[in-house]
Design an enzyme around this catalytic site. Structure first.
Site, PDB file in Angstrom:
ATOM      1  CE1 TYR A 145      -3.711   2.468   0.618  1.00  0.00           C
ATOM      2  CE2 TYR A 145      -2.400   3.310   2.693  1.00  0.00           C
ATOM      3  CZ  TYR A 145      -3.463   3.539   1.497  1.00  0.00           C
ATOM      4  OH  TYR A 145      -4.275   4.729   1.707  1.00  0.00           O
ATOM      5  CG  ASP A 233       5.716   3.431   1.071  1.00  0.00           C
ATOM      6  OD1 ASP A 233       6.052   4.133   2.319  1.00  0.00           O
ATOM      7  OD2 ASP A 233       4.502   3.522   0.683  1.00  0.00           O
ATOM      8  CE  LYS A 261       0.701   4.748   8.429  1.00  0.00           C
ATOM      9  NZ  LYS A 261       0.639   4.146   7.185  1.00  0.00           N
TER      10      LYS A 261
END
Ligand SMILES: *Cc1c(COP(=O)(O)O)cnc(C)c1O
Length: 439
Positions: A145, A233, A261
């Site tokens: 994702y 990522d 995050k």
């Protein structure tokens, strides 16, 4: 059963004014059944719901929180920053400090540009790769994702996988026409049309799926052979697996990194970075446009910097060590209970638990007895379709332990999850699995 009256009432009101009652689909309980609990506050490893129930929280904002909730240093840093003004539209020292802290910890990452979410980070990194190479095609992996920008909403994990939307409605075919989706842990064939390969170096949006030995090295050489850029990522793995994230953990250096995050300390931040010669294509110096009114926001940079400065090699090692021991015990106790209950899958095969661990992250899969670790999205999907995760999730939540409400998520123990919290989790799990298998 804990009282959930107030959460239920809030959810009903939410559904009237917010589509599906949530502002991000992973927060809905669609894939596990029931309704979400509403959180009033958190402290360390715990959150309290609107009915006053205390939950031992393994969600930790899907990894945005690594020190635990409301860490005093972060609270102080944010309050002080807010007192000085929340946003200016002019550069601030905090942006320089956070960028320096990131570049100092991630070897080979010479520059970063700050944005406000992981989605923006990956979207912008792809634009840089395309601008730098002058090519259009991108390669991603099934079950990875990379946020919700159009071009990356193909073969996604996390909420997309849980909702069974490998592609989203509203994304025109043209937007993903240059996106190739390959199976994780297999090195794809590349050609000189490929601008970049984007990968979760440790996949954490289809449960936890580590790279096979040689996978990341293979991607590095495949990219080099055709002049494509390799993008890690690291929105989850950055400053989570170790100070240097997944590139330090694996020893493989990408051309571009995406962060999010952890680096926001619980506030909205993302970043993308890499070699200065690659990032030179960005405006204002270069032709690739990218911008953001709140990018490098003073509150977010203050929180993120405090988090990075609070963590050190020893804190990562201690947490990873605690979690490794815990995960082994969890896997054994779940597998023993599954065996005792003679649990079988749809094909009549006995089921066992797998609790993969990478650094302080752990996952949970239910797999046919004797099979190895899950290696790709097909394996993760087979585990999810047993429905066992959902039953175990509900039984844990009823006993005060909050896992993520979906089988494709991972667990995010924080620095505040000590031996006592992990021991409690094992006690609760041994009861919850029996309950889950009885229903
Ligand atoms: C969460 C996540 C994103 C998207 O970040 P947002 O801040 O939710 O936009 C991108 N990549 C990975 C690996 C993620 O886990």
């Amino acid at each position: 059963m804990p009282d959930r009256t107030r959460s239920e009432a809030l959810f009903e009101r939410a559904c009237a004014v917010i589509p599906g009652g949530v502002n991000s689909p992973v927060r809905s309980f669609r894939s596990v059944g029931g309704h979400p609990y509403f959180v009033t506050h958190g402290e360390g490893a715990y959150v309290w719901d609107a009915d006053g129930n205390r939950l031992l929280d393994f969600v930790q904002s899907y990894g945005a929180s690594i020190l635990g909730h409301a860490h005093p240093s972060v609270v102080r840093a944010v309050a002080e920053a807010a007192g000085r003004g929340t946003t200016f539209g002019a550069p601030t020292e905090g942006e320089v400090l956070l960028a320096e802290a990131i570049c100092a910890r991630v070897e080979g990452c010479q520059q970063v540009r700050l944005v406000s979410s992981g989605t923006e980070a990956t979207m912008s990194a792809i634009r840089v790769a395309r601008g730098y190479t002058g090519r259009s095609r991108i390669v991603k992996f099934a079950g990875c994702y990379h946020g919700h920008s159009d071009g990356l909403l193909a073969g996604g994990g996390s909420g997309v996988a849980t909702l069974g939307l490998p592609d989203s409605a509203g994304v025109p075919a043209g937007a993903v026409a240059e996106t190739v989706v390959a199976p994780y842990n297999l090195i794809p064939e590349l050609d000189d049309q490929v601008a970049c390969v984007i990968v979760e170096a440790v996949a954490a949006n289809m449960g936890l799926v580590p790279p096979d030995a040689g996978f990341l090295e293979g991607l590095r050489s495949a990219c080099d052979a055709v002049g494509a850029l390799l993008i890690f990522d690291e929105v989850i793995t950055g400053f989570r697996l170790s100070e240097g994230g997944a590139s330090a953990w694996s020893g493989v250096r990408p051309d571009l990194w995406c962060f999010g995050k952890v680096i926001g300390g619980g506030l909205p931040v993302g970043a993308f970075g890499g070699r200065s010669d690659v990032l030179a294509v960005l405006a204002p110096g270069g032709p690739v446009y990218q911008a953001g009114t709140l990018s490098g926001n003073p509150l977010a940079t203050a929180a993120g910097l405090t988090v990075l400065e609070t963590l050190d090699t020893a804190s990562y090692a201690a947490l990873s060590g605690r979690v490794a021991g815990f995960a082994g015990q969890l896997q054994s106790l779940l597998t023993a209970a599954l065996g005792k209950a003679e649990q079988v899958d749809g094909a009549g095969r006995p089921v066992e638990a797998r609790v993969p661990v990478v650094g302080p992250l752990f996952g949970l899969f239910f797999v046919p007895a004797g099979s190895g670790q899950v290696r790709d999205y097909d394996g993760a999907e087979a585990s999810a379709t047993t429905g066992l995760y959902s039953r175990f999730f509900r039984a844990m939540l009823d006993r005060g332990v909050a896992l993520a409400p979906g089988p494709y998520e991972v667990a995010f123990p924080s620095m505040a999850h000590g031996d006592a919290e992990l021991a409690d989790t094992l006690d609760v799990a041994s009861e919850a699995i029996v309950d889950a298998l009885a229903h």
